[in-house]
Design a protein around this motif. Structure first.
Motif, PDB file in Angstrom:
ATOM      1  N   TRP A 227       0.811  -1.221   0.000  1.00 37.54           N
ATOM      2  CA  TRP A 227       0.000   0.000   0.000  1.00 37.54           C
ATOM      3  C   TRP A 227       0.845   1.272   0.000  1.00 37.54           C
ATOM      4  O   TRP A 227       0.343   2.338  -0.366  1.00 37.54           O
ATOM      5  CB  TRP A 227      -0.912   0.021   1.224  1.00 37.54           C
TER       6      TRP A 227
ATOM      7  N   PHE B  62       2.882  -0.751  -5.238  1.00 39.71           N
ATOM      8  CA  PHE B  62       1.504  -0.297  -5.435  1.00 39.71           C
ATOM      9  C   PHE B  62       1.113  -0.369  -6.912  1.00 39.71           C
ATOM     10  O   PHE B  62      -0.019  -0.755  -7.255  1.00 39.71           O
ATOM     11  CB  PHE B  62       1.371   1.129  -4.907  1.00 39.71           C
TER      12      PHE B  62
ATOM     13  N   TYR C  52      -2.695  -2.075  -8.139  1.00 37.45           N
ATOM     14  CA  TYR C  52      -3.794  -1.118  -7.984  1.00 37.45           C
ATOM     15  C   TYR C  52      -4.596  -0.982  -9.280  1.00 37.45           C
ATOM     16  O   TYR C  52      -4.056  -1.046 -10.380  1.00 37.45           O
ATOM     17  CB  TYR C  52      -3.240   0.238  -7.569  1.00 37.45           C
TER      18      TYR C  52
ATOM     19  N   ALA D 184      -9.109  -4.911  -7.881  1.00 33.20           N
ATOM     20  CA  ALA D 184      -7.773  -4.545  -7.398  1.00 33.20           C
ATOM     21  C   ALA D 184      -7.324  -5.484  -6.277  1.00 33.20           C
ATOM     22  O   ALA D 184      -6.156  -5.907  -6.234  1.00 33.20           O
ATOM     23  CB  ALA D 184      -7.767  -3.091  -6.921  1.00 33.20           C
TER      24      ALA D 184
END
Length: 274
Positions: free
Chosen positions: A138, A144, A148, A262
């Motif tokens: 995250w 990420f 994502y 996601a």
């Protein structure tokens, strides 16, 4: 050396200010002049790397180099900083209006707790990975980018200053034979409690990070300009439970579906790296 015109000077100044290391150097110089060695001390990078940042600031005329013996200390160039402030003041009324609207939206959200949210998209998923690994997914821009966004979309840009008050700017992109579609998002980190809780705002923006109306990107009327993402992590037996609520994005909406995809991608990345 050719003198820069006004537009080139502004380009150089804002390009220099776009880097967090260079902003940190300027913040240190606000306390007084300092040598390159002193400026380099807080950073986990080589002295030549810090020197390159200093040269960028010097070329942008944001700092000056003194001539005290052999040390040549750095100091702020107040004249240039005043020039930046004068240019920015032209747009203050626009920013003030946007920040007032942001304050109203965030106050309406209140001190959101995950357990209190019922109408917004909420995802609870257990991952077979330690909590520190999931936290990095995250908060590390390179990681990420790997998961994502919904299926079919990539993340070519992820700029994330993961500290309270730090900014984030994300680009999601989809390429088809007919066209390329890009969506940009920006926000501010409100809470960063490693590795248990992360809270940040999210707004649609253009490539320069300027907030734009969600309706201009095809979102339905009533979709808020500013939403809030709350992520809570807990660990048990080497596995990590992630609970995510996106305040402002209704359950059952396209945005909720995108989050579900996601999370599926996140599970795939974690499984592949196990």
């Amino acid at each position: 050396m050719r003198l820069m015109n006004e537009a080139e000077r502004l380009d150089a100044m804002f390009a220099a200010l776009a880097n967090p290391t260079r902003r940190a150097i300027l913040a240190r110089l606000a306390d007084g002049e300092a040598t390159v060695n002193t400026l380099a001390a807080p950073f986990s990078m080589s002295l030549p790397a810090v020197s390159k940042h200093i040269r960028v600031l010097e070329n942008a005329e944001l700092i000056e180099r003194g001539k005290t013996a052999q040390f040549r200390p750095c100091r702020l160039n107040v004249r240039t900083l005043e020039h930046v402030a004068t240019w920015a003041d032209q747009y203050r009324h626009i920013w003030d209006a946007r920040f007032d609207k942001m304050d109203q939206t965030i106050k309406a959200m209140g001190d959101a707790k995950v357990a209190d949210q019922t109408e917004w998209v909420r995802i609870e998923r257990e991952f077979d990975a330690p909590i520190d690994v999931v936290w990095e997914m995250w908060t590390n821009p390179d990681l990420f980018k790997q998961w994502y966004g919904p299926m079919g979309m990539s993340v070519p840009t992820a700029e994330m200053d993961v500290v309270v008050g730090g900014t984030r700017k994300i680009c999601m992109e989809m390429n088809t034979p007919e066209r390329q579609m890009s969506m940009w998002f920006t926000g501010i980190y409100k809470e960063v409690k490693r590795p248990a809780r992360l809270v940040y705002t999210e707004s649609m923006c253009d490539a320069d990070g300027v907030i734009i109306s969600p309706q201009s990107m095809g979102m339905p009327e009533g979709h808020p300009d500013i939403t809030e993402v709350i992520v809570e992590l807990s660990e048990s037996g080497g596995k990590t439970l992630v609970t995510m609520v996106h305040v402002g994005v209704p359950e059952g909406s396209a945005g909720a579906g995108g989050w579900g995809q996601a999370f599926d991608k996140l599970a795939g990345v974690l499984n592949a790296s196990a």
